[in-house]
Enzyme design. Structure first.
Site, PDB file in Angstrom:
ATOM      1  N   CYS A 182      -7.650 -28.647  11.330  1.00  0.00           N
ATOM      2  CA  CYS A 182      -8.718 -28.693  11.316  1.00  0.00           C
ATOM      3  C   CYS A 182      -8.682 -30.652  10.879  1.00  0.00           C
ATOM      4  CB  CYS A 182      -9.665 -28.758  10.410  1.00  0.00           C
ATOM      5  SG  CYS A 182     -10.660 -27.230  10.717  1.00  0.00           S
ATOM      6  N   GLN A 242     -11.262   7.379  -4.399  1.00  0.00           N
ATOM      7  CA  GLN A 242     -11.304   8.240  -3.408  1.00  0.00           C
ATOM      8  C   GLN A 242     -12.893   9.022  -3.172  1.00  0.00           C
ATOM      9  OE1 GLN A 242     -10.833   7.266  -0.593  1.00  0.00           O
ATOM     10  NE2 GLN A 242      -8.614   6.496  -0.455  1.00  0.00           N
ATOM     11  N   ASP A 257       0.812  -1.005   0.083  1.00  0.00           N
ATOM     12  CA  ASP A 257      -0.381  -0.129  -0.035  1.00  0.00           C
ATOM     13  C   ASP A 257       1.113   1.427   0.041  1.00  0.00           C
ATOM     14  OD1 ASP A 257       0.982   0.330   2.686  1.00  0.00           O
ATOM     15  OD2 ASP A 257      -1.320  -0.630   3.541  1.00  0.00           O
ATOM     16  N   SER A 258       0.086   2.114  -0.119  1.00  0.00           N
ATOM     17  CA  SER A 258       1.277   4.003  -0.189  1.00  0.00           C
ATOM     18  C   SER A 258       1.666   3.718   1.218  1.00  0.00           C
ATOM     19  CB  SER A 258      -0.016   4.564  -1.028  1.00  0.00           C
ATOM     20  OG  SER A 258      -0.913   5.063  -0.442  1.00  0.00           O
ATOM     21  N   GLY A 259       1.143   3.974   1.744  1.00  0.00           N
ATOM     22  CA  GLY A 259       1.364   4.489   3.605  1.00  0.00           C
ATOM     23  C   GLY A 259       0.172   5.513   3.591  1.00  0.00           C
ATOM     24  N   GLY A 260      -0.366   5.676   2.631  1.00  0.00           N
ATOM     25  CA  GLY A 260      -1.881   7.243   3.350  1.00  0.00           C
ATOM     26  C   GLY A 260      -2.722   6.152   4.251  1.00  0.00           C
ATOM     27  N   PHE A 261      -3.589   5.121   4.300  1.00  0.00           N
ATOM     28  CA  PHE A 261      -3.968   4.869   5.108  1.00  0.00           C
ATOM     29  C   PHE A 261      -3.695   4.762   7.012  1.00  0.00           C
ATOM     30  CE2 PHE A 261      -6.131   1.467   7.345  1.00  0.00           C
ATOM     31  CZ  PHE A 261      -7.814   2.426   7.270  1.00  0.00           C
ATOM     32  N   ASP A 312      -2.150   8.290  -1.099  1.00  0.00           N
ATOM     33  CA  ASP A 312      -3.671   9.022  -1.177  1.00  0.00           C
ATOM     34  C   ASP A 312      -4.111   9.604  -0.629  1.00  0.00           C
ATOM     35  OD1 ASP A 312      -3.916   6.323  -0.583  1.00  0.00           O
ATOM     36  OD2 ASP A 312      -6.065   6.087  -0.851  1.00  0.00           O
ATOM     37  N   CYS A 358     -13.700 -28.559   7.021  1.00  0.00           N
ATOM     38  CA  CYS A 358     -11.960 -28.372   6.596  1.00  0.00           C
ATOM     39  C   CYS A 358     -11.320 -28.571   6.099  1.00  0.00           C
ATOM     40  CB  CYS A 358     -11.904 -26.736   7.390  1.00  0.00           C
ATOM     41  SG  CYS A 358     -10.819 -25.576   6.890  1.00  0.00           S
ATOM     42  N   HIS A 384      -5.488 -21.660  10.663  1.00  0.00           N
ATOM     43  CA  HIS A 384      -7.160 -21.971  10.015  1.00  0.00           C
ATOM     44  C   HIS A 384      -7.817 -21.193   8.999  1.00  0.00           C
ATOM     45  CE1 HIS A 384     -11.355 -23.685   9.875  1.00  0.00           C
ATOM     46  NE2 HIS A 384     -11.656 -22.620  10.430  1.00  0.00           N
ATOM     47  N   CYS A 387      -7.571 -28.160   6.093  1.00  0.00           N
ATOM     48  CA  CYS A 387      -6.861 -27.560   6.651  1.00  0.00           C
ATOM     49  C   CYS A 387      -6.030 -28.490   7.745  1.00  0.00           C
ATOM     50  CB  CYS A 387      -7.398 -26.238   6.971  1.00  0.00           C
ATOM     51  SG  CYS A 387      -7.574 -25.481   9.191  1.00  0.00           S
ATOM     52  N   ASP A 432      -7.984  -7.322   0.339  1.00  0.00           N
ATOM     53  CA  ASP A 432      -7.405  -7.594   1.380  1.00  0.00           C
ATOM     54  C   ASP A 432      -8.059  -6.780   2.856  1.00  0.00           C
ATOM     55  OD1 ASP A 432      -5.800  -5.208   2.460  1.00  0.00           O
ATOM     56  OD2 ASP A 432      -6.514  -4.397   0.570  1.00  0.00           O
ATOM     57  N   GLY A 437     -10.660   4.116   0.345  1.00  0.00           N
ATOM     58  CA  GLY A 437     -11.193   5.012   1.859  1.00  0.00           C
ATOM     59  C   GLY A 437     -12.494   4.033   2.204  1.00  0.00           C
TER      60      GLY A 437
END
Length: 397
Positions: free
Chosen positions: A335, A215, A91-95, A145, A330, A361, A332, A292, A242
């Site tokens: 499980c 945005q 990510d850009s670091g903006g958040f 952003d 499941c 899990h 995995c 994500d 956003g």
């Protein structure tokens, strides 16, 4: 050169595709686990490979503060540093800067902020964000952003959207002038040349890819204007940012539903920071290609597990003698081996292994959800599948 992105099947608005990055192919729709500090908390890379993860998300803000982007550049980039041969998005670091609240000051040039680690002062500009992300060497990087709070007045959202657009232009100009500085430029990569999750050979005839971020707060017309202005910059992929900043889920869906049709059909569509398993399946049905969220890992560390029958709080005393796996449906590695009773014991005892197993899990559940979604799109049955899942959920709630 944009990354090759192809759509092989559709089911209404849902798209089954493949995004080819320098470190392998990514099947879409895809959920990207978050590895904030170059690590998915508590889970080693070989387990991530066994889970079939093709792409991880790294955090520019945190990696810039520790260990530093120059150190990672000198060590060959984030892939080599963290011993990961699959794809990475940063990510850009903006958040993260947005989330600092009182520790930041925004101007046209960029954002001044104080580190949450030691209080030291730093300054991010669009150019600085690009410099850091190029040094980290992720396959996909994001334009710098500004994310607005919720609720935000219309004028505040407009000013933020317009500045984000100007920052996108600056991000693109710096990236195009410096993209050759990526640590693995020219194929300088010590890996095997194969995505461990089965994504195919590396392709180093193209460099990183820069995505723009739409945005505009919770205002549909501002989102439309943001999209139109970003399209003029011709990014190879677009994200809807956003969201998940405190707004009701119905509003999140409304913003996504109104923005997606405006985005190019031949480019990846990425919704940032969402959501629960049923939500990511729904967003995929709406036409989202990439998502994500920290939820599967964060929830795991608090004892919340996701199953085919809904959410499970493993701390609950009723699991103390329960010999069943977390989710009988499941397959995995958790499980298939451990009982609910044992996982509850680990958690209430404060054993670090509890967080590890819970996280494995939850990640497996999210990945299985997306595999099931992709299979349903291929068969043309996604809408019916989601409708049946909603009906079962109503009966069991």
């Amino acid at each position: 050169m944009p990354f090759p992105f192809s759509i092989s099947a559709t089911d209404a608005r849902a798209r089954l595709g493949e995004l080819q990055t320098p470190h392998g192919a990514v099947d879409t729709p895809v959920f990207m686990p978050v590895g904030t500090l170059g690590s998915v908390k508590g889970v080693s890379q070989h387990i991530l490979e066994e889970l079939g993860i093709q792409i991880l998300l790294g955090n520019t803000y945190h990696l810039y503060l520790r260990p530093g982007h120059e150190a990672i550049r000198e060590l060959g980039g984030l892939h080599r540093f963290m011993a990961w041969e699959g794809s990475i998005l940063t990510d850009s670091g903006g958040f993260q800067v947005f989330s600092l609240n009182e520790l930041r000051k925004i101007s046209e040039n960029g954002v001044e902020f104080r580190s949450h680690l030691d209080g030291s002062t730093h300054f991010f500009t669009p150019e600085r964000s690009m410099e850091i992300q190029i040094a980290l060497g992720a396959d996909i990087i994001m334009a710098f952003d500004e994310c607005t709070e919720h609720p935000a007045e219309r004028e505040r959202a407009r000013e933020s959207m317009e500045m984000t657009t100007r920052w996108a232009q600056r991000s693109k100009e710096y990236f195009e002038a410096h993209q050759h500085e990526v640590p693995w430029a020219g194929g300088d990569f010590s890996g095997s040349g194969k995505n461990p999750a089965g994504g195919g050979r590396n392709h180093f005839n193209f460099s990183q890819s820069l995505f723009g971020i739409v945005q505009g707060g919770m205002y549909i017309d501002l989102r439309r204007e943001s999209t139109e202005r970003l399209l003029e910059l011709d990014f190879p992929g677009y994200a809807i940012g956003g969201l998940s900043v405190g707004e009701p889920r119905e509003l999140t869906r409304e913003i996504i539903a109104s923005t997606l049709p405006l985005l190019p059909k031949d480019k990846p569509r990425y919704v940032m920071g969402v959501g629960y398993p049923e939500e990511i399946a729904e967003y995929a049905a709406m036409g989202v290609d990439m998502m994500d969220c920290v939820l599967p890992t964060r929830a795991a560390r608090h004892g919340l597990l996701f199953t085919s029958e809904g959410r499970m709080n493993i701390k609950n005393a009723r699991f103390a003698r329960d010999q069943q796996p977390v989710d009988p449906q499941c397959g995995c590695i958790v499980c298939s081996r451990y009982t609910r009773a044992y996982l509850r014991h680990l958690f209430v005892s404060g054993e670090p292994l509890a967080g590890v197993l819970n996280t494995i899990h939850n990640l497996a559940h999210y990945l299985d959800t997306m595999r099931s979604v992709r299979h349903a799109i291929k068969l043309g049955e996604l809408r019916a599948k989601l409708a049946e899942a909603a009906r079962v959920s109503e009966q069991t709630s």
